[in-house]
Design an enzyme around this catalytic site. Structure first.
Site, PDB file in Angstrom:
ATOM      1  N   ASP A  66     -11.769   0.973   4.775  1.00 31.79           N
ATOM      2  CA  ASP A  66     -12.737   1.761   4.012  1.00 31.79           C
ATOM      3  C   ASP A  66     -14.180   1.360   4.289  1.00 31.79           C
ATOM      4  O   ASP A  66     -14.445   0.352   4.948  1.00 31.79           O
ATOM      5  CB  ASP A  66     -12.432   1.660   2.504  1.00 31.79           C
ATOM      6  CG  ASP A  66     -12.126   0.242   2.048  1.00 31.79           C
ATOM      7  OD1 ASP A  66     -12.424  -0.708   2.795  1.00 31.79           O
ATOM      8  OD2 ASP A  66     -11.598   0.083   0.944  1.00 31.79           O
ATOM      9  N   ASN A 134      -7.591  -2.399 -11.013  1.00 29.25           N
ATOM     10  CA  ASN A 134      -6.889  -1.239 -11.582  1.00 29.25           C
ATOM     11  C   ASN A 134      -5.708  -0.800 -10.720  1.00 29.25           C
ATOM     12  O   ASN A 134      -5.170   0.282 -10.909  1.00 29.25           O
ATOM     13  CB  ASN A 134      -7.867  -0.069 -11.779  1.00 29.25           C
ATOM     14  CG  ASN A 134      -8.483   0.406 -10.463  1.00 29.25           C
ATOM     15  OD1 ASN A 134      -8.198  -0.146  -9.406  1.00 29.25           O
ATOM     16  ND2 ASN A 134      -9.323   1.425 -10.526  1.00 29.25           N
ATOM     17  N   HIS A 136      -5.819  -0.270  -7.440  1.00 31.35           N
ATOM     18  CA  HIS A 136      -6.141   0.554  -6.264  1.00 31.35           C
ATOM     19  C   HIS A 136      -5.884  -0.208  -4.968  1.00 31.35           C
ATOM     20  O   HIS A 136      -5.946  -1.437  -4.933  1.00 31.35           O
ATOM     21  CB  HIS A 136      -7.557   1.147  -6.335  1.00 31.35           C
ATOM     22  CG  HIS A 136      -8.691   0.218  -6.076  1.00 31.35           C
ATOM     23  ND1 HIS A 136      -9.911   0.322  -6.734  1.00 31.35           N
ATOM     24  CD2 HIS A 136      -8.849  -0.818  -5.220  1.00 31.35           C
ATOM     25  CE1 HIS A 136     -10.739  -0.593  -6.280  1.00 31.35           C
ATOM     26  NE2 HIS A 136     -10.124  -1.299  -5.373  1.00 31.35           N
ATOM     27  N   GLU A 141      -8.136   5.279  -5.676  1.00 34.71           N
ATOM     28  CA  GLU A 141      -8.157   5.038  -7.114  1.00 34.71           C
ATOM     29  C   GLU A 141      -6.915   5.656  -7.768  1.00 34.71           C
ATOM     30  O   GLU A 141      -6.228   6.484  -7.156  1.00 34.71           O
ATOM     31  CB  GLU A 141      -9.433   5.656  -7.708  1.00 34.71           C
ATOM     32  CG  GLU A 141     -10.734   5.055  -7.160  1.00 34.71           C
ATOM     33  CD  GLU A 141     -11.057   3.654  -7.690  1.00 34.71           C
ATOM     34  OE1 GLU A 141     -10.133   2.927  -8.106  1.00 34.71           O
ATOM     35  OE2 GLU A 141     -12.235   3.287  -7.672  1.00 34.71           O
TER      36      GLU A 141
HETATM   37  C1  GLP Z   1     -12.622  -3.252  -2.961  1.00 38.85           C
HETATM   38  C2  GLP Z   1     -11.977  -2.872  -1.631  1.00 38.85           C
HETATM   39  C3  GLP Z   1     -10.500  -3.151  -1.637  1.00 38.85           C
HETATM   40  C4  GLP Z   1     -10.245  -4.557  -2.132  1.00 38.85           C
HETATM   41  C5  GLP Z   1     -10.779  -4.710  -3.542  1.00 38.85           C
HETATM   42  C6  GLP Z   1     -10.526  -6.088  -4.117  1.00 38.85           C
HETATM   43  O1  GLP Z   1     -12.417  -2.303  -3.926  1.00 38.85           O
HETATM   44  N1  GLP Z   1     -12.183  -1.514  -1.300  1.00 38.85           N
HETATM   45  O2  GLP Z   1      -9.974  -2.959  -0.341  1.00 38.85           O
HETATM   46  O3  GLP Z   1      -8.857  -4.810  -2.104  1.00 38.85           O
HETATM   47  O4  GLP Z   1     -12.175  -4.487  -3.470  1.00 38.85           O
HETATM   48  O5  GLP Z   1     -11.513  -6.982  -3.716  1.00 38.85           O
HETATM   49  P1  GLP Z   1     -11.401  -8.543  -3.836  1.00 38.85           P
HETATM   50  O6  GLP Z   1     -10.501  -8.982  -2.736  1.00 38.85           O
HETATM   51  O7  GLP Z   1     -12.805  -9.034  -3.648  1.00 38.85           O
HETATM   52  O8  GLP Z   1     -10.848  -8.838  -5.175  1.00 38.85           O
END
Ligand code: GLP
Length: 239
Positions: A66, A134, A136, A141
């Site tokens: 992403d 959440n 995702h 989402e």
């Molecule tokens: C963002 C990214 C996700 C990632 C999430 C969790 O939303 N788009 O791909 O998994 O953050 O991030 P973290 O690993 O910092 O908790």
């Protein structure tokens, strides 16, 4: 789903071994990569193994999950910048073979081309995932369709809140992102999801023990034939 519960350090080391195995078996493999704080330790392991000559990325192609809409690769919070900084600049990968969705001047039609590129490259051998508080995956989402391909998403308030720590204020967090769809992710031949910390515990309990539910995107991974979840005790505390 295969579930491995260990310390954060060991999870990174164990997952790194999966990459070593794949890279040695298929040096020209296609990797699906992820951003966020979760994969950082794994990337450090991969850099160390690359520097030690144990693995090579010379023939690898990568596709990231992403990108924020509106941020160029020069923006320090863009996911292109993150990947260069945390992995690509430190290993022998050809940058021309690394792909992060383009977040500039993007719409659903242009975004869907990313799936075509992945398909033309041979499909993703190993997709890495983190998880949002959440549930995702990537920026898919709750409620995202099972047959979604790479598309533009409006981020939920909870995701904006979770990601504001990287920006000066919540108003600076981009409101939209472009991300691989659920179908794009599920098409990967193998998936590794990593989750650390208490703030992931509720989502992981639903993802693993709950019913398959579009409102918990990570639960859809129950349908994948080869998905391994690495989590620490905190993320596993509500299982
Ligand atoms: C963002 C990214 C996700 C990632 C999430 C969790 O939303 N788009 O791909 O998994 O953050 O991030 P973290 O690993 O910092 O908790």
């Amino acid at each position: 789903m295969k579930i491995i519960i260990d310390t954060k350090e060991n999870c990174a080391k164990l997952a790194a071994q999966e990459y070593k195995k794949l890279l040695n078996e298929k040096p020209d493999c296609i990797l699906g990569l992820a951003t966020g704080s979760t994969p950082e330790d794994l990337y450090k392991e991969l850099i160390a193994m690359n520097n030690a000559g144990e693995i090579s990325f010379k023939q690898v192609k990568s596709y990231n999950l992403d990108e924020y809409v509106g941020l160029t690769g020069e923006h320090p919070q863009s996911y292109r910048f993150f990947m260069d900084d945390k992995l690509f600049n430190h290993v022998d990968i050809d940058k021309n073979n690394t792909h992060v969705p383009n977040g500039i001047d993007i719409d659903d039609e242009k975004a869907a081309q990313y799936d075509k590129e992945i398909e033309a490259a041979g499909g993703i051998d190993l997709q890495l995932l983190g998880v949002g508080n959440n549930g995702h995956i990537a920026f898919n989402e709750p409620g995202t369709a099972l047959d979604s391909v790479t598309h533009v998403v409006k981020l939920t308030q909870s995701t904006l809140e979770a990601n504001k720590r990287f920006f000066d204020s919540i108003d600076d967090v981009p409101t939209h992102a472009v991300c691989m769809g659920i179908k794009t992710i599920m098409n990967a031949r193998k998936i590794i999801l990593m989750a650390y910390g208490k703030n992931k515990a509720a989502a992981m309990a639903k993802a693993i023990n709950g019913k398959i539910d579009l409102n918990v995107p990570a639960s859809i991974l129950q349908l994948h034939p080869d998905c391994t979840i690495y989590m620490d005790q905190d993320a596993a505390s509500e299982l």
